[in-house]
Design an enzyme around this catalytic site. Structure first.
Site, PDB file in Angstrom:
ATOM      1  N   TYR A 168       0.856  -1.189   0.000  1.00 35.65           N
ATOM      2  CA  TYR A 168       0.000   0.000   0.000  1.00 35.65           C
ATOM      3  C   TYR A 168       0.889   1.236   0.000  1.00 35.65           C
ATOM      4  O   TYR A 168       1.819   1.333   0.802  1.00 35.65           O
ATOM      5  CB  TYR A 168      -0.916   0.009   1.238  1.00 35.65           C
ATOM      6  CG  TYR A 168      -1.831   1.217   1.271  1.00 35.65           C
ATOM      7  CD1 TYR A 168      -2.807   1.383   0.304  1.00 35.65           C
ATOM      8  CD2 TYR A 168      -1.691   2.207   2.248  1.00 35.65           C
ATOM      9  CE1 TYR A 168      -3.641   2.501   0.301  1.00 35.65           C
ATOM     10  CE2 TYR A 168      -2.518   3.323   2.263  1.00 35.65           C
ATOM     11  CZ  TYR A 168      -3.490   3.467   1.287  1.00 35.65           C
ATOM     12  OH  TYR A 168      -4.311   4.570   1.279  1.00 35.65           O
ATOM     13  N   ASP A 268       9.256   3.664   0.228  1.00 32.84           N
ATOM     14  CA  ASP A 268       8.093   4.242   0.898  1.00 32.84           C
ATOM     15  C   ASP A 268       8.249   3.963   2.377  1.00 32.84           C
ATOM     16  O   ASP A 268       8.047   2.842   2.846  1.00 32.84           O
ATOM     17  CB  ASP A 268       6.813   3.615   0.341  1.00 32.84           C
ATOM     18  CG  ASP A 268       5.577   4.142   1.060  1.00 32.84           C
ATOM     19  OD1 ASP A 268       5.731   4.853   2.063  1.00 32.84           O
ATOM     20  OD2 ASP A 268       4.456   3.816   0.628  1.00 32.84           O
ATOM     21  N   LYS A 296       3.318  10.315   8.576  1.00 31.00           N
ATOM     22  CA  LYS A 296       3.000   9.735   9.882  1.00 31.00           C
ATOM     23  C   LYS A 296       3.974  10.146  11.005  1.00 31.00           C
ATOM     24  O   LYS A 296       3.834  11.222  11.553  1.00 31.00           O
ATOM     25  CB  LYS A 296       2.900   8.214   9.761  1.00 31.00           C
ATOM     26  CG  LYS A 296       1.752   7.760   8.827  1.00 31.00           C
ATOM     27  CD  LYS A 296       1.462   6.313   9.015  1.00 31.00           C
ATOM     28  CE  LYS A 296       0.625   5.656   7.964  1.00 31.00           C
ATOM     29  NZ  LYS A 296      -0.605   6.120   7.535  1.00 31.00           N
TER      30      LYS A 296
HETATM   31  C1  LIG Z   1       3.291   2.474   3.317  1.00 30.89           C
HETATM   32  C2  LIG Z   1       2.296   3.586   3.156  1.00 30.89           C
HETATM   33  N1  LIG Z   1       2.481   4.491   2.186  1.00 30.89           N
HETATM   34  C3  LIG Z   1       1.636   5.526   2.010  1.00 30.89           C
HETATM   35  C4  LIG Z   1       0.541   5.674   2.834  1.00 30.89           C
HETATM   36  C5  LIG Z   1      -0.391   6.827   2.628  1.00 30.89           C
HETATM   37  O1  LIG Z   1      -0.259   7.740   3.658  1.00 30.89           O
HETATM   38  P1  LIG Z   1      -1.460   8.740   4.002  1.00 30.89           P
HETATM   39  O2  LIG Z   1      -2.541   7.936   4.622  1.00 30.89           O
HETATM   40  O3  LIG Z   1      -0.831   9.748   4.922  1.00 30.89           O
HETATM   41  O4  LIG Z   1      -1.886   9.354   2.714  1.00 30.89           O
HETATM   42  C6  LIG Z   1       0.314   4.752   3.860  1.00 30.89           C
HETATM   43  C7  LIG Z   1      -0.839   4.899   4.756  1.00 30.89           C
HETATM   44  O5  LIG Z   1      -1.133   4.071   5.582  1.00 30.89           O
HETATM   45  C8  LIG Z   1       1.205   3.672   4.009  1.00 30.89           C
HETATM   46  O6  LIG Z   1       1.011   2.740   4.954  1.00 30.89           O
END
Ligand SMILES: Cc1ncc(COP(=O)(O)O)c(C=O)c1O
Length: 457
Positions: A168, A268, A296
């Site tokens: 994700y 990521d 986060k």
């Molecule tokens: C690995 C990863 N990348 C990107 C995101 C997207 O972040 P956001 O919810 O701040 O848009 C998340 C969200 O949980 C994530 O777990």
């Protein structure tokens, strides 16, 4: 004879289902206020929640307040929070240093939409941790991955991207592919079919995203060999299927293969981020990507994202070839919070302390599993940990799909009725924040032991 030899897997699943039935009745009984609040919300918001991740049956816990390592719902039930906003609250809820920084900033203004001195200061702090010189700010992880992919396309002049099955990376179109595909349609394990996770993904976007299994360097090489891939976006440690660790040498091979084919490597780190340690997942795994995406944990509970990259990558923005925009980018409120997080709260000593506390929690849960001989194991990455209901460590999404979801769900609902708040997805992990007390951290281990005792007797 171990306990599992005396209790066959099918019998364990039956016991799990009966625990689930009972606990669901208890849940409904003790969360009537949450039910009422959700009924009201469903009339004005799809599923009654602001983000579809937050919805679950029969209704989510609706929260009235949170501080440090705990939350309280509208029925007055108190929980130790192990979700911590999927890791966004690594500092703890309303850490005094973050609060003081934000309160002070209120006197100076919340939004300038022109630079403030803290922009460079926070960028310098991230550059030091991630060994990448240039940074830009966003408001979420989604924006960070979207912008990093655009930079990779700009520098390579290529369109395609590669992601791993089960990964994700936020809710923009090109990464909402093969997030958690049904195995009926997902194709062969070593060459998965890209499956859109939502309506609204155009065939054009779908055609630009290739999907490969995690921990499979040969599959990556096959995907990149066509020479048309701008970026491989991957979490260095997958944290959306429990915690899935890279096998020894995998990420080093990823680095070599991406270099060989001129593909940008994007880590990521929205979830791993500084929960993995002072220098993030990047530092922990010892592999340097071309671009890193954060969100986060760096914001101390405020909505902040960032992406950083090599000079060459980020020169795409400097030259104006790639546009990076946003009204709220680098706003002083989030900058003040991030500066407090990165300088005052998440010091090297604090990282070490929280990782050690987490290691003791993980080992206590593992002891419980070993004593009972259960088909489960624990995994730790920095301040995060999880119990995975499979005898062996998982290597990828297909292994994750073979884990025992009946046992995982029973443990989750059993925990929530005893004040253990974990994310609802069964694919997440706990986080020990900078503010969890030792007693709060070990509450998980005690309730887990109760659950295992009930399962075994
Ligand atoms: C690995 C990863 N990348 C990107 C995101 C997207 O972040 P956001 O919810 O701040 O848009 C998340 C969200 O949980 C994530 O777990």
């Amino acid at each position: 004879m171990s306990a599992t030899e005396s209790i066959p897997t099918r019998e364990l699943a039956e016991r799990a289902k009966s625990i689930t039935q009972r606990e669901l009745r208890t849940y409904i009984e003790r969360t009537k206020g949450s039910q009422k609040a959700t009924d009201r919300a469903r009339k004005v918001m799809p599923l009654g929640v602001p983000s579809s991740f937050q919805a679950y049956d029969p209704h989510p816990i609706v929260v009235r307040r949170a501080q440090a390592g705990w939350m309280e719902d509208v029925d007055g039930n108190r929980y130790v929070d192990y979700d911590m906003g999927y890791g966004a609250l690594f500092t703890g809820h309303c850490h005094p240093a973050v609060r003081a920084a934000v309160e002070l900033q209120m006197d100076y203004g919340t939004l300038f939409v022109t630079p403030c001195e803290m922009n460079a200061e926070v960028a310098e702090l991230l550059a030091a941790r991630y060994n990448l010189p240039m940074w830009r700010f966003t408001n979420s992880g989604t924006e960070a991955t979207m912008d990093a992919i655009r930079v990779a396309r700009g520098i390579t002049g290529r369109n395609k991207i590669v992601k791993v099955e089960g990964g994700y990376h936020g809710h923009h179109d090109e990464v909402m592919i093969s997030m958690k595909p049904s195995l009926d349609v997902a194709g062969p394990a070593d060459n998965p079919t890209p499956i859109p996770a939502t309506a609204g993904i155009t065939p054009g976007v779908l055609a630009e995203t290739k999907v490969i299994p995690y921990n499979d360097a040969a599959a990556l090489e096959r995907a990149l060999a066509t020479g048309d891939v701008a970026a491989f976006i991957v979490e260095p440690v997958m944290e959306n299927i429990g915690i899935c660790l890279p096998q020894p040498g995998y990420l080093q091979q990823v680095r070599e293969i991406t270099r060989k084919y001129g593909t940008m490597l994007i880590f990521d780190e929205v979830k791993t981020g500084i929960t993995a340690g002072w220098s993030g997942g990047t530092g922990a795994v010892g592999v340097q990507p071309d671009l890193v995406c954060l969100a986060k944990s760096i914001g101390g509970g405020l909505p902040l994202g960032a992406f950083g990259g090599t000079q060459e990558c980020m020169d795409q923005i400097t030259s104006g070839r790639v546009l990076h925009l946003g009204t709220y980018n680098g706003n002083p409120l989030c900058m003040a919070a991030a500066r407090a997080v990165l300088t005052e709260v998440c010091t090297p000593e604090a990282h070490q302390k929280v990782n050690e506390l987490n290691a003791r929690l993980v080992s206590s849960c593992q002891d419980t599993i070993d004593r009972a001989g259960l088909p489960a194991h624990t995994v730790q990455f920095g301040a995060k940990g999880c119990v995975t209901w499979a005898p062996e460590h998982i290597r990828n999404y297909r292994d994750y799909k073979a884990t025992d979801f009946d046992l995982a769900f029973a443990q989750w609902i059993h925990g929530i009725n005893r004040g253990i708040l974990l994310p609802p997805g069964l694919d997440e992990q706990w986080l020990i924040s900078m503010m969890h007390t030792e007693a709060e951290a070990f509450q998980y281990a005690h309730v887990f032991q109760d659950f295992v005792d009930e399962l075994m007797h």
